[in-house]
Write a protein that holds these residues in place. Structure first.
Motif, PDB file in Angstrom:
ATOM      1  N   ARG A 140    -112.821  -9.155 -22.063  1.00  0.00           N
ATOM      2  CA  ARG A 140    -114.198  -9.606 -22.338  1.00  0.00           C
ATOM      3  C   ARG A 140    -114.266 -11.126 -22.366  1.00  0.00           C
ATOM      4  NH1 ARG A 140    -115.713  -5.148 -27.011  1.00  0.00           N
ATOM      5  NH2 ARG A 140    -116.640  -3.586 -25.610  1.00  0.00           N
ATOM      6  N   GLN A 141    -113.254 -11.747 -22.936  1.00  0.00           N
ATOM      7  CA  GLN A 141    -113.198 -13.202 -22.957  1.00  0.00           C
ATOM      8  C   GLN A 141    -113.113 -13.748 -21.536  1.00  0.00           C
ATOM      9  OE1 GLN A 141    -113.532 -15.400 -25.385  1.00  0.00           O
ATOM     10  NE2 GLN A 141    -113.143 -17.143 -24.034  1.00  0.00           N
ATOM     11  N   LYS A 142    -112.301 -13.089 -20.708  1.00  0.00           N
ATOM     12  CA  LYS A 142    -112.158 -13.521 -19.318  1.00  0.00           C
ATOM     13  C   LYS A 142    -113.477 -13.386 -18.573  1.00  0.00           C
ATOM     14  CE  LYS A 142    -109.366 -15.003 -16.104  1.00  0.00           C
ATOM     15  NZ  LYS A 142    -108.630 -16.271 -16.232  1.00  0.00           N
ATOM     16  N   LEU A 143    -114.173 -12.288 -18.799  1.00  0.00           N
ATOM     17  CA  LEU A 143    -115.472 -12.088 -18.142  1.00  0.00           C
ATOM     18  C   LEU A 143    -116.476 -13.156 -18.548  1.00  0.00           C
ATOM     19  CD1 LEU A 143    -115.958  -8.212 -18.279  1.00  0.00           C
ATOM     20  CD2 LEU A 143    -115.920  -9.631 -16.227  1.00  0.00           C
ATOM     21  N   SER A 144    -116.428 -13.554 -19.814  1.00  0.00           N
ATOM     22  CA  SER A 144    -117.374 -14.568 -20.293  1.00  0.00           C
ATOM     23  C   SER A 144    -117.121 -15.924 -19.636  1.00  0.00           C
ATOM     24  CB  SER A 144    -117.285 -14.698 -21.813  1.00  0.00           C
ATOM     25  OG  SER A 144    -116.070 -15.307 -22.207  1.00  0.00           O
ATOM     26  N   GLU A 145    -115.883 -16.139 -19.180  1.00  0.00           N
ATOM     27  CA  GLU A 145    -115.523 -17.421 -18.561  1.00  0.00           C
ATOM     28  C   GLU A 145    -115.833 -17.443 -17.065  1.00  0.00           C
ATOM     29  OE1 GLU A 145    -111.404 -17.577 -19.406  1.00  0.00           O
ATOM     30  OE2 GLU A 145    -111.651 -17.960 -21.562  1.00  0.00           O
ATOM     31  N   MET A 146    -116.065 -16.276 -16.483  1.00  0.00           N
ATOM     32  CA  MET A 146    -116.311 -16.180 -15.040  1.00  0.00           C
ATOM     33  C   MET A 146    -117.788 -16.371 -14.733  1.00  0.00           C
ATOM     34  SD  MET A 146    -113.841 -12.884 -14.365  1.00  0.00           S
ATOM     35  CE  MET A 146    -114.808 -12.403 -12.947  1.00  0.00           C
ATOM     36  N   LYS A 154    -114.305  -1.977 -15.286  1.00  0.00           N
ATOM     37  CA  LYS A 154    -113.650  -0.669 -15.232  1.00  0.00           C
ATOM     38  C   LYS A 154    -112.422  -0.649 -16.141  1.00  0.00           C
ATOM     39  CE  LYS A 154    -114.996   0.805 -10.556  1.00  0.00           C
ATOM     40  NZ  LYS A 154    -114.495   1.175  -9.205  1.00  0.00           N
ATOM     41  N   CYS A 155    -111.667  -1.742 -16.137  1.00  0.00           N
ATOM     42  CA  CYS A 155    -110.480  -1.839 -16.991  1.00  0.00           C
ATOM     43  C   CYS A 155    -110.859  -1.709 -18.464  1.00  0.00           C
ATOM     44  CB  CYS A 155    -109.755  -3.167 -16.758  1.00  0.00           C
ATOM     45  SG  CYS A 155    -108.972  -3.332 -15.141  1.00  0.00           S
ATOM     46  N   ILE A 156    -111.926  -2.382 -18.847  1.00  0.00           N
ATOM     47  CA  ILE A 156    -112.384  -2.321 -20.242  1.00  0.00           C
ATOM     48  C   ILE A 156    -112.702  -0.880 -20.625  1.00  0.00           C
ATOM     49  CG2 ILE A 156    -114.320  -2.925 -21.756  1.00  0.00           C
ATOM     50  CD1 ILE A 156    -114.310  -5.698 -20.404  1.00  0.00           C
ATOM     51  N   GLU A 165    -112.749 -12.950  -5.711  1.00  0.00           N
ATOM     52  CA  GLU A 165    -114.196 -12.844  -5.592  1.00  0.00           C
ATOM     53  C   GLU A 165    -114.830 -12.444  -6.925  1.00  0.00           C
ATOM     54  OE1 GLU A 165    -112.553 -11.459  -1.549  1.00  0.00           O
ATOM     55  OE2 GLU A 165    -111.886 -11.654  -3.630  1.00  0.00           O
ATOM     56  N   TYR A 166    -115.832 -13.183  -7.318  1.00  0.00           N
ATOM     57  CA  TYR A 166    -116.480 -12.940  -8.622  1.00  0.00           C
ATOM     58  C   TYR A 166    -116.956 -11.507  -8.761  1.00  0.00           C
ATOM     59  CZ  TYR A 166    -120.122 -12.936 -12.178  1.00  0.00           C
ATOM     60  OH  TYR A 166    -120.898 -12.611 -13.259  1.00  0.00           O
ATOM     61  N   ASP A 167    -117.678 -11.004  -7.770  1.00  0.00           N
ATOM     62  CA  ASP A 167    -118.236  -9.648  -7.860  1.00  0.00           C
ATOM     63  C   ASP A 167    -117.133  -8.601  -7.981  1.00  0.00           C
ATOM     64  OD1 ASP A 167    -120.756 -10.690  -7.692  1.00  0.00           O
ATOM     65  OD2 ASP A 167    -120.989 -10.313  -5.539  1.00  0.00           O
ATOM     66  N   VAL A 168    -116.065  -8.782  -7.197  1.00  0.00           N
ATOM     67  CA  VAL A 168    -114.956  -7.819  -7.232  1.00  0.00           C
ATOM     68  C   VAL A 168    -114.234  -7.896  -8.576  1.00  0.00           C
ATOM     69  CG1 VAL A 168    -112.751  -7.182  -6.187  1.00  0.00           C
ATOM     70  CG2 VAL A 168    -114.661  -7.915  -4.744  1.00  0.00           C
ATOM     71  N   ALA A 169    -113.934  -9.124  -9.018  1.00  0.00           N
ATOM     72  CA  ALA A 169    -113.228  -9.296 -10.293  1.00  0.00           C
ATOM     73  C   ALA A 169    -114.048  -8.722 -11.444  1.00  0.00           C
ATOM     74  CB  ALA A 169    -112.935 -10.777 -10.532  1.00  0.00           C
ATOM     75  N   LYS A 170    -115.327  -8.995 -11.451  1.00  0.00           N
ATOM     76  CA  LYS A 170    -116.198  -8.510 -12.526  1.00  0.00           C
ATOM     77  C   LYS A 170    -116.223  -6.980 -12.552  1.00  0.00           C
ATOM     78  CE  LYS A 170    -120.980  -9.010 -14.223  1.00  0.00           C
ATOM     79  NZ  LYS A 170    -121.434  -7.616 -14.150  1.00  0.00           N
ATOM     80  N   ALA A 171    -116.401  -6.371 -11.398  1.00  0.00           N
ATOM     81  CA  ALA A 171    -116.453  -4.907 -11.340  1.00  0.00           C
ATOM     82  C   ALA A 171    -115.133  -4.285 -11.792  1.00  0.00           C
ATOM     83  CB  ALA A 171    -116.784  -4.460  -9.917  1.00  0.00           C
TER      84      ALA A 171
END
Length: 787
Positions: A558-564, A537-539, A527-533
């Motif tokens: 950060r690169q992964k977040l930019s792709e989502m 937190k990991c960052i 899930e986008y919202d779960v993965a993003k949150a």
């Protein structure tokens, strides 16, 4: 001619090991200073650890070192020259490093004004050069090494006198160049060896060592008398002679080396005998030896697996002086015919500290037997009623990895048996370990986790079992261990579990590492919202550490977040809106469905399927339908996926029989379905009307499907191709059940009864048969709707 030298150098350098990248995050200046601070480096391990980052930092590290060279008259260059020469030698093990060091040397030579320093650097470049690099070295500055080497080349097979003359030189590099030339050119004959050693006694200690090493490298047997004489002394040449004798071999050399054991040259003699080229004769020396020599012979017998001495060494184990050493040596020499006495000795051993050692001995006695034969040997002892301390044998039993050993230990069931099961490689031990873990046995839980992690091939099952184990874990250590295992289990469920631990102060970092690894490897949607949150937190967790590796992790996340990207809800086409289609799933929720919403999960615009087979694993439309057009898109994520669409089916029944029918959703191209029946291929009306077999798109690509039902007629179309078009009543000639009331219906293709085949209405359902499938754009046109 020059090419020969490069072959010699390459042979020397390639014998050195290569090592992993430095992880200390030091600047080049710091690396150079650290190396110089340790020069001369005392051990090979330290040398390797320091030279690897030095050559990795080339060419800058080399030019920095070269800039430190002073005029030779100042006599202060020893450390710098050592560092440069060490880098040259080490770089020869890896062409990438060699290229960087060569470039550093070239730059340093061009910048160097001191004649002696330039000659030193040119010689180092020559040692590491490729053929095309040689022209770089200035002709007018040919070094003494180049001149000497060229003279040897020109003399060729007549170079013996020049070699003898050069051996007396005080210059170690010049000496070694001559000796290695003799080796490479096949000139290391008995005659040359005799001429080289003629003035041996007048040589300096350093020259003696070089010559003795050369004799050993070339296995010059004619000089064994000299080597044996020198080996009896206690100086540096003695050590070189011992090493040489170890390379040459022979009974006489063996006797000399054995005589050195227990004395000042014990370590050198031991190493030489460990690699001795001939079979050793240790029985008599072992019986006759005493003191330190006997201890060394016991270690040597074990290291050389000298089984002839097994009985004698076993007999020594009760000895107060040599018993401990004999017990340590036994695993290296014991044979299967001694297994019974080894296991017996384990059972009756009095000293607690000796029990693990006897277990090691007993295990070694069995290691050449098959697992079944090991089990037979051990299980005999388990049947002896009066045998004491049977729990000591449990680990041996578990180590066989046989089904019988697991059954035996599971039946015993006490703490020692469960602990032993934890060492089994048989996956069947997992059930007993899990049962013990549920009773609070944290050690059993840890062993269960390790077994699941190594033996469970299914990612879904492994993820589920590790998740269950995490819920049982009480200790932080066990929780961290399970999270680290989940990092190698890239599933959505593993990511969600790790994500829940991100706010835990003790588990947060381990959980963040798991999330990072999972998100980088998983092929499953999260899930986008779960993965993003979770990733945010990991960052924050990684940023707080300040470690260089964690900095890379932050960049990757950060690169992964930019792709989502969040998914836009699906909407009907204008044409389907006009036709009256209803959108059952727009990518956001399952509000139009009932049933299993755990095995069918809306994630990023798709229904992700993890449901297992069973009536309770199905997802149904809330509404019931009579005649309809059902459209959806599907995507196989894994080979061998199996699912289905239930037509006019009640909930909680097997739709293939108690519904009107089940339309197969199956990756029939997978080899596991090689024996598939025609009525089971994708699109078939299961057991009633076989479908035309299609070739599925590759995994991960989407296909479109339409199922049209009107009365008893059903049409199935996949990617625009009609693969079923028939009447179910005609297909079974009106007999959905056997006329005689039996279970064998001759009128259906599968010869089974289908009592629900003539249902007038019912739900449409997705029928779970396991994970690895996604649906999207699910819509239906109710052909009986009121207009």
């Amino acid at each position: 001619m020059k090419h020969t030298l490069y072959i010699i150098i390459a042979a020397i350098l390639l014998s050195m090991p290569s090592f992993a990248q430095d992880a200390r995050n030091r600047s080049t200046e710091t690396i150079v200073q650290d190396v110089l601070a340790l020069v001369p480096i005392q051990t090979q391990a330290d040398f390797n650890n320091e030279m690897q980052p030095l050559v990795s930092a080339a060419p800058k590290s080399i030019t920095m070192l070269a800039a430190m060279l002073k005029p030779a008259a100042e006599r202060v260059n020893a450390k710098v020259e050592y560092a440069i020469h060490g880098a040259v030698a080490f770089a020869g093990t890896n062409e990438q490093w060699a290229a960087k060091v060569r470039e550093g040397l070239k730059q340093a030579i061009a910048a160097q004004s001191d004649k002696d320093a330039k000659q030193f650097l040119e010689n180092e470049l020559r040692l590491l050069s490729k053929e095309e690099d040689v022209t770089y070295i200035t002709p007018q500055a040919t070094t003494i090494y180049a001149k000497a080497y060229n003279k040897l080349v020109n003399l060729g097979s007549n170079a013996g006198k020049e070699i003898v003359k050069t051996v007396k030189s005080k210059d170690h590099a010049l000496r070694m160049q001559a000796l290695k030339f003799a080796t490479a050119q096949g000139l290391a004959t008995d005659e040359l060896a005799a001429n080289v050693t003629k003035k041996y006694k007048s040589f300096s200690e350093e020259i003696k060592c070089d010559v003795l090493n050369w004799l050993g490298d070339n296995k010059v047997k004619s000089q064994k008398a000299l080597l044996e004489e020198v080996a009896a002394a206690g100086d540096k040449p003695a050590k070189a002679a011992i090493e040489a004798l170890g390379k040459i071999g022979g009974e006489d050399a063996q006797k000399v080396l054995i005589d050195q054991l227990g004395g000042p040259n014990d370590a050198e003699a031991f190493r030489a005998l460990c690699s001795f080229p001939d079979k050793l004769n240790l029985l008599e020396p072992l019986k006759a030896a005493t003191g330190e020599k006997k201890l060394s012979l016991l270690k040597l017998a074990s290291a050389r697996h000298y089984t002839e001495a097994a009985s004698d060494i076993f007999a020594l184990t009760p000895d107060k002086t040599y018993g401990a050493a004999a017990l340590e040596a036994l695993p290296g020499v014991i044979t299967p015919d001694m297994a019974k006495i080894a296991i017996g000795a384990l059972a009756v051993a009095r000293e607690t500290k000796d029990i693990p050692k006897w277990q090691k001995v007993a295990s070694a006695s069995l290691q050449t037997l098959s697992a079944d034969d090991q089990y037979k040997e051990i299980s005999q002892f388990m049947k002896v009623p009066q045998l004491p301390n049977k729990e000591r044998i449990y680990p041996l039993l578990a180590a066989t990895g046989t089904d019988a050993s697991v059954a035996d230990l599971e039946k015993i069931g006490d703490a020692a048996a469960i602990e032993a099961l934890g060492k089994s490689t048989n996956y069947k031990a997992a059930n007993a370990l899990l049962a013990a873990a549920k009773k609070g046995n944290e050690s059993a839980l840890k062993n269960y986790v390790n077994l699941v992690n190594t033996k469970e091939g299914s990612l879904d099952s492994r993820s589920a079992k590790l998740s269950e184990a995490f819920e049982l874990a009480k200790s932080t250590a066990n929780k961290k261990e399970i999270l680290s295992k989940l990092a190698g289990t890239p599933t959505r469920n593993a990511f969600l579990l790790a994500g829940k631990q991100l706010d835990d102060k003790e588990l947060g970092y381990t959980a963040a590492t798991a999330c990072k690894d999972i998100i980088s490897k998983t092929t499953e949607d999260i899930e986008y919202d779960v993965a993003k949150a979770n990733l945010e937190k990991c960052i924050n967790i990684f940023k707080a550490t300040g470690d260089a590796d964690d900095g890379y992790a932050v960049d990757a996340l950060r690169q992964k977040l930019s792709e989502m990207k969040p998914v836009e809800p699906y909407v009907l086409s204008d044409e389907e809106k006009k036709q009256g289609f209803e959108l059952l799933f727009d990518g956001t929720n399952l509000d139009n469905f009932v049933g299993n919403k755990v095995g069918y999960v809306p994630i990023n615009g798709c229904i992700n399927v993890t449901a297992n087979y069973g009536n309770e694993s199905n997802l149904y439309t809330k509404k019931e339908y009579r005649d309809f057009v059902f459209r959806f898109e599907f995507c196989f994520l894994r080979p061998g996926v199996n699912n289905g669409v239930g037509i006019r089916t009640p909930m909680g029944v097997d739709a293939a029989y108690n519904g009107m029918c089940e339309v197969q959703i199956l990756d029939h191209d997978d080899p596991i379905y090689a024996g598939l029946r025609e009525y089971q291929v994708h699109g078939s009306v299961y057991g009633v009307i076989p479908a035309k077999r299609i070739k599925h798109k590759p995994l991960g690509e989407w296909s479109e499907e339409e199922i049209r039902v009107k009365g008893n007629h059903i049409t199935v179309t996949v990617n625009g191709e009609v693969i079923v078009d028939g009447d179910i009543k005609e297909a079974c000639k009106g007999h959905n059940v056997a006329p005689d009331g039996s279970d064998n219906n001759p009128y259906t293709v599968d010869h089974h009864n289908h009592p629900g085949m003539f249902n007038k209405t019912g739900h449409i359902g997705f029928l779970g048969h396991g994970a690895g499938l996604k649906f999207r754009a699910v819509r239906v046109l109710d052909l009986n709707r009121k207009k």
